[in-house]
Design an enzyme around this catalytic site. Structure first.
Site, PDB file in Angstrom:
ATOM      1  CD  GLU A 166      -3.231  -0.907   1.986  1.00 14.09           C
ATOM      2  OE1 GLU A 166      -3.199  -0.008   2.828  1.00 14.09           O
ATOM      3  OE2 GLU A 166      -4.188  -1.676   1.836  1.00 14.09           O
ATOM      4  CD  GLU A 371      -3.875  -5.786   3.750  1.00 12.15           C
ATOM      5  OE1 GLU A 371      -4.747  -5.031   4.222  1.00 12.15           O
ATOM      6  OE2 GLU A 371      -2.656  -5.566   3.852  1.00 12.15           O
TER       7      GLU A 371
END
Ligand code: BG6
Length: 471
Positions: A166, A371
């Site tokens: 991320e 995720e």
């Protein structure tokens, strides 16, 4: 499109689950580990668990891996703590840190679980941060050296690598998630220079991986959302495209194509925050190519054209999944078609399919979801966690993967967040995601005992039938 007949999940589909080092391991200063920015700058409000003990996975990894095997996981996505391997970021190598990950990986392989390893998940070494962190180009060299150490050490045992978790959330919400260390108050120009340095570091890691490990595969792992226009007004569509480019596509275009997305670059130039590119950077960016795209998916975002005043900006603050809005760019809009979870995150399984279709359409690279999951306040009552809300969430998302596969998208794995309860980036242990409950409170240590949740038994059945029956 509706199908009479859906394609099955492919053989060998990587049914997995995820964690990250600082959120699960604990042992924050043991066996030679150095401090990371999380240890030095992530100050938790009173009454919220910190990361010092976390789920104590560092000491209980063997018990945890045995549970993962019982769950039937075919893959386990975890991160290596840079500061266990190189405590000050670019100096001496810590043999005890290497030994820990050898033990963990060996345990996984012995149980037939494929390790999917993130090089860097938010936990920059504090010593590098002291020298400017990602503002300093030397951090690129430190990262490339660290990546080389991992490839040489674990390359014989690890086939799937993820570069940076991320990066887009570190850029857009770094202060909120505590990843920015000393540069927490940096201006946007500095933040986008740091971003550029991370891009170069990532490209070097990908090129190195291919050079050293021809059979391994590597990819980036941004947080990706589909961006919807608030209405079919053309101005809303422009705002949605702009925000999509800045929030999502810049990160994948640089990783896959080695160039900045034109809309994102236009935004950076217009705002006077475009990074300086050193000689040779563009060659470096295009020298590192991913084999797949990994992405984290929690929600979609809905935006409208900017009204040019403060009403563009959402006031709800402090977490990585919100649509913030920016004057002159886009306005944050609540999507009235979507429910929210207990923490205000919109839930959009169909948007998950849209996201997979769009990524495949744009990049034609295999996808793995690293995720996806539901943060909730779970209760252990009489030895049982009845998390039917989580089962419902996961079922509805897995259904969409099967639809995307039927649409022709190449998806080869699904690693929901999380394999086992760990400390959330904002809400401590009160917000749980795991298939396995960990007995601990925010400030009370608890027994740290592990308990299989109802979702554990459900996911076990899903994996056993390769997703044919989602129960
Ligand atoms: C992602 C991160 O942003 O979201 C994880 O990669 C994080 O580290 C996850 O835990 C869920 O967010 P939160 O705030 O609920 O922990």
């Amino acid at each position: 499109m509706h199908y009479e007949q859906l394609l099955p999940f492919p053989d060998g589909f990587l049914w997995g689950a995820s964690t990250s080092a600082y959120q699960v391991e604990g042992a924050w200063n043991e066996d030679g580990k150095g401090p990371s920015v999380i240890d030095t700058h992530m100050h938790r409000p009173d009454g919220v668990a910190d990361f010092t003990v976390a789920a104590d996975h560092y000491h209980r990894y063997a018990e945890d891996v045995a549970l993962f095997a019982e769950l039937g996981l075919r893959a386990y996505r975890f991160s290596i703590a840079w500061t266990r391997i190189v405590p000050d970021g670019d100096g001496e190598i810590n043999p005890a840190g290497l030994a820990f990950y050898h033990r963990l990986i060996d345990e996984l392989r012995a149980k037939g679980i494929e390790p999917v390893v993130t090089l860097y998940h938010f936990d920059l070494p504090a010593a590098l941060d002291d020298r400017g962190g990602w503002s300093n180009r030397e951090t690129i060299d430190a990262f490339a050296r660290y990546a080389r150490i991992l490839f040489e050490e674990f390359g014989g045992k690890v086939r799937y690598w993820l570069t940076i978790n991320e990066q887009n959330m570190m850029v857009l919400h770094g202060k909120a998630i505590g990843t920015t260390g000393r540069s927490g108050d940096a201006d946007q120009r500095t933040v986008y220079q740091q971003n550029h340095h991370m891009f170069v570091a990532q490209a070097r890691a990908m090129a190195l991986c291919h050079e050293l490990l021809p059979d391994a595969k590597i990819g980036p792992a941004p947080n990706i959302v589909s961006v919807y226009p608030a209405t079919c007004a053309p101005e809303d569509v422009i705002a949605a495209d702009d925000w999509d480019a800045i929030r999502n596509l810049m990160y994948l275009d640089v990783a896959v194509r080695g160039v900045y997305h034109p809309l994102a670059w236009a935004y950076l130039v217009e705002r006077g925050i475009a990074p300086e590119l050193a000689d040779g950077d563009l060659e470096l960016l295009s020298s590192g190519k991913p084999d797949f795209i990994a992405f984290n998916y929690y929600s979609t975002q809905t935006v409208g054209a900017s009204r040019g005043d403060a009403s563009d900006i959402q006031t709800r603050g402090g977490d990585q999944q919100i649509v913030r809005g920016e004057v002159g760019l886009y306005r944050a809009v609540k999507n009235e078609h979507l429910p929210t979870n207990a923490f205000g995150w919109e839930i959009d399984p169909v948007g998950f399919r849209t996201t997979m279709r769009r990524l495949w359409d744009r990049y034609w690279l295999p996808l793995i979801i690293t995720e996806n999951g539901l943060g909730a306040v779970d209760e252990l009552v009489d030895g049982r966690v009845r998390d039917d809300y989580r089962i419902d969430y996961l079922r509805r998302h897995i259904e969409q993967i099967r639809l995307a596969i039927s649409d022709g998208v190449d998806v080869f794995g699904y690693c929901p967040w999380t394999a086992i309860d760990l400390i959330s980036t904002h809400q401590g242990i009160s917000k749980r995601y795991g298939f396995i409950h960990v007995d601990r409170g925010e400030t009370e240590p608890g027994s740290l005992a592990r308990t299989r949740k109802d979702s554990f038994h459900w996911y076990q059945r899903v994996i056993a039938c390769n997703g044919a029956d989602l129960g």
